[in-house]
Design an enzyme around this catalytic site. Structure first.
Site, mmCIF file in Angstrom:
data_model
loop_
_atom_site.group_PDB
_atom_site.id
_atom_site.type_symbol
_atom_site.label_atom_id
_atom_site.label_comp_id
_atom_site.label_asym_id
_atom_site.label_seq_id
_atom_site.Cartn_x
_atom_site.Cartn_y
_atom_site.Cartn_z
ATOM 1 N N HIS B 16 0.849 -1.191 0.000
ATOM 2 C CA HIS B 16 0.000 0.000 0.000
ATOM 3 C C HIS B 16 0.886 1.243 0.000
ATOM 4 C CE1 HIS B 16 -0.576 1.214 4.544
ATOM 5 N NE2 HIS B 16 0.664 0.906 4.309
ATOM 6 N N CYS B 35 5.559 6.785 4.624
ATOM 7 C CA CYS B 35 4.439 5.995 4.090
ATOM 8 C C CYS B 35 3.930 6.582 2.786
ATOM 9 C CB CYS B 35 3.290 5.934 5.102
ATOM 10 S SG CYS B 35 3.769 5.151 6.641
ATOM 11 N N HIS B 41 5.030 0.459 -0.226
ATOM 12 C CA HIS B 41 5.751 -0.510 0.602
ATOM 13 C C HIS B 41 4.722 -1.585 0.956
ATOM 14 C CE1 HIS B 41 3.833 2.435 3.193
ATOM 15 N NE2 HIS B 41 3.774 1.509 4.116
ATOM 16 N N HIS B 43 3.088 -4.762 4.034
ATOM 17 C CA HIS B 43 3.016 -5.303 5.390
ATOM 18 C C HIS B 43 2.491 -6.740 5.365
ATOM 19 C CE1 HIS B 43 3.711 -1.353 7.147
ATOM 20 N NE2 HIS B 43 2.734 -0.841 6.433
ATOM 21 N N ASP B 81 -4.942 -10.326 -0.207
ATOM 22 C CA ASP B 81 -3.646 -10.998 -0.062
ATOM 23 C C ASP B 81 -2.854 -10.992 -1.363
ATOM 24 O OD1 ASP B 81 -1.663 -12.505 1.261
ATOM 25 O OD2 ASP B 81 -2.441 -14.351 0.388
ATOM 26 N N HIS B 82 -1.595 -10.582 -1.243
ATOM 27 C CA HIS B 82 -0.697 -10.516 -2.397
ATOM 28 C C HIS B 82 -1.231 -9.579 -3.474
ATOM 29 C CE1 HIS B 82 1.468 -13.636 -0.331
ATOM 30 N NE2 HIS B 82 2.449 -13.525 -1.185
ATOM 31 N N GLU B 123 -0.977 -3.937 11.810
ATOM 32 C CA GLU B 123 -0.289 -3.511 10.581
ATOM 33 C C GLU B 123 1.206 -3.777 10.707
ATOM 34 O OE1 GLU B 123 -0.968 0.343 7.908
ATOM 35 O OE2 GLU B 123 0.182 0.745 9.710
#
Lengths: 135, 135, 135, 135, 135, 135
Positions: B16, B35, B41, B43, B81-82, B123
Site C-alpha cells: 500500500h 508511508c 511498501h 506489510h 492478499d498478495h 499492521e
C-alpha cells in the site's frame, strides 16, 4: 460513525523494588515476597497506549500519531527507560506496582491531551495491567 | 446466559501507499512521511475477527466457524492478499490506512451476516487498529 | 576462550514482486504463483544479524553495537524500509526472493567490516531464510 | 545415530548496571550510554539451555529433564531472579553484559555435568547472546 | 557460493501419552510423571523444517517450496494432525517423546528426497527438540 | 477512581475430542470435522484470567495475586493439565469446545470468590474464546 482505536506499543527497561512505607518490614516481606528483595530487580516493560476518535476523511487517521509518539516518549519512555522507578519523582511516596504504574502513565498522558482509551502494561510475559476511565 | 466470543486470526500480505487526493503533494509528504514514498511498501497484516453469541447446547459452539472462514476468505483475504491495496476497487477514493482498512473489512463482513463484535488489524508489530459498533 | 555471538533484530516494511527476467510470463506465473501478481504485495521483514568475537575483558562486549547499528541502518534499513524492493538499485537484475535478499544483505554488511556470523530474514511468520559463510 | 538436542526455556527478572572498573567515568558513559545510568535498570531475561545426546531406546529421552531443571534452577534462576546482578558474587569483578552472563551461566551449568550444547540469553526483544564450546 | 537455507513452519495438534513397554508401571510413572497419566493429553506442535541448497540464478529459490509443502503435508501433517500419536503406525513400538518425533519426521522427509538441514519441534512454549544429520 | 485490572496467564496441555451426545454420528462428523476423529487430539491451552478492583493505597495491588494463583491452580490447572478433558467430571455431559471450557472455568473461579472480569482461552494460535458477565 463510531470511533476507531489505534493501539501503539512502546517499551522501556527499568529496575524497581516493591516496598511500601505503609507496611512493616515483616508485612513487606509477606506481601511482596521476592519482589521485596533489598537491591531490587527489573523488567522489560511493554506499554500499549490506546487512543481513538472519528476517522478524518481527508487523512484516514483517527489520531495524530507523531503527537502520540512525542507525548509518550517525553512523558513516559524518556523518564522510565533505563532508570530505577523507585528513585523517580513520579513514584515519590508510591509503590511502583503494575497497577500504580498504569495509573501514573494514564495521568501523564491524559495531561498531554491525548484521546486516551486504555493504558496496558505487560510487566512479564504472564502479568498484564490495564487502566481505563469511562468517558 | 451471556454471550461467548470467538476471535479468529487471519493473515494477508499486501502493498500500500498512503497518499490522499484531498491533500497537496507537500501535505501528503508531511502527513504520511515515509508511508508516502512513491512506489509503496507493504506489510504482513494480521486480522482478528471477533464474533459472538449464545452457546448452542447441542454443539457447544457460539458461531458457525466454517461460515466465518468462508466469509473472511471470500470477502477479505482473497481480495487483499498478495495485492496492492491502492489498486483494489474496495479502496477506490480511500486512503488505505489501518483505520480505513478495519472499517472496510467490518462493512464487508457485516454484509455477510456475521455476528460481528470487533475487527482488529495488526499492521506492524507495534500498530494495532480496532473497530466495533455498538449493538 | 570461544567466541560469543550477539544477534540483533531489525525490521523494515517493503513491497516486492517476484518476476524473473529469465522466465517467460507463463513460467513466472507457475513458479511464483500469487507472488507474481502484477502490482506487487509487501511484508514486514524481520532481520536478524549475528556477529561474534572474543569478549573484551575491559568492556564485556563481543562486538561494537553502535557500529553494528550504524552499519545495518545505513546499509540496509534506510535503503529498504518503506520502499519497493524491485525499484532499488541493490536488486537490479535480481529477483527479490528471501534467498536473494539475505545474500544482498550479507554482502553489504560484510563490506562494512562487521564480524558476521549469520544473516536471517523472516519474510512471514512461517518463512525464514538464512545465509552464513564458512570462516 | 546422531544426537538429538533439547532446548529448554527459563526466565528470570533482574536489575543490572553496566559499569566497568577498567574504564574511567567518561569512558563508562561513552561505552555503555544509558546502560551506565547510576541507579541501574532491569530486564526480563529469557534463558535457553540446549543439551543433547543419543536417544535412550527405553525412554525416548536424550537428556534427564528433571536433572536439567534442578541444575538450572539451583545454579542460575534462584541466584539471579529478582536480584541485582551487580551485587551477586557470581559477577564480582565482572560487568554483567549479556556476553558475560552467558559465559557465567555456561560455566555454572557445565560444572553441574550437563551435556551442554549452547546457552542463549534474550536480554530484550531485539538482543540475543549465545555461547557454545566445541566438543 | 555457500548454500542458503529456508525454514518453513508447520503445525499440528495431537494427543499423546508417554508410556514405555520397556519399563514397569512404577518406572513409567517415575520417568514420565504426569505425561504418563492414563488417558493422555495433547499439544499444539510447531514443526520447523529447514532445507537448503545453492540459489538458482533464474528463480532466486534455494528449494522447491511447493514440493516441500506437499512432502510435509503428505508425510507428517495429514498423519499426525488431530490424531492420537500413540495409535499411529509411525509410532508403533516407540514412545512419542519430542526426541522420537523429530527422528520419525526426519526419516519420513528424508525418504521424500528433501534437501534437509534440520527438523525442530516445539512441543510447548518452553520445550524444543532438534535433529540434524551431518552431510 | 476506576478499577485497574490484572490479567494473569496460565497454561495447561490437555487432550479432547469433540463429539456431542445430542447429534448423530453423521452430524458429529459434519459439525466437528477432524475434531471428531475417534481417538482425540490435544492442545497447549493458554488461559488468561482477568480480575480487577480498586487499588489498595497501602500495597498498590488491585487483587490478591497469591489467592488468584491458588484458585486457578486448584480449580483449573491441576484438574485439566495433562488430562483428557472428555474424561473429567467437570465436562460430564458437555462437549469440551473452547466456548464450553471458558464457561466452566468462569463458574469454577467465580465460585472461589475471585473479582473476575474476563476469562480468555487460546486453543490454538488462531482461535481465542472469551467469556465475561456484566457486573
Amino acid at each position: 460513525m463510531p470511533d476507531v482505536t489505534l493501539t501503539r506499543v512502546y517499551r522501556f527497561a527499568s529496575a524497581h523494588r516493591l516496598h511500601s512505607p505503609h507496611l512493616s518490614a515483616a508485612e513487606n516481606a509477606r506481601v511482596y515476597g521476592k519482589c521485596n528483595n533489598p537491591n531490587g530487580h527489573g523488567h522489560n516493560y511493554t506499554l500499549e497506549v490506546t487512543v481513538g476518535g472519528p476517522v478524518d476523511p481527508a487523512t484516514g487517521f483517527c489520531a495524530d500519531l507523531p503527537a502520540l509518539d512525542r507525548a509518550v516518549h517525553a512523558g513516559v519512555v524518556e523518564h522510565f527507560d533505563h532508570h530505577d522507578l523507585n528513585t523517580l519523582p513520579e513514584f515519590n511516596g508510591l509503590v511502583p506496582t503494575g497497577e500504580v504504574i498504569v495509573q501514573v502513565i494514564w495521568k501523564r498522558l491524559a495531561a498531554a491531551g491525548l484521546p486516551l482509551r486504555a493504558v496496558r502494561l505487560h510487566e512479564t510475559r504472564d502479568n498484564v495491567f490495564e487502566y481505563r476511565e469511562e468517558r
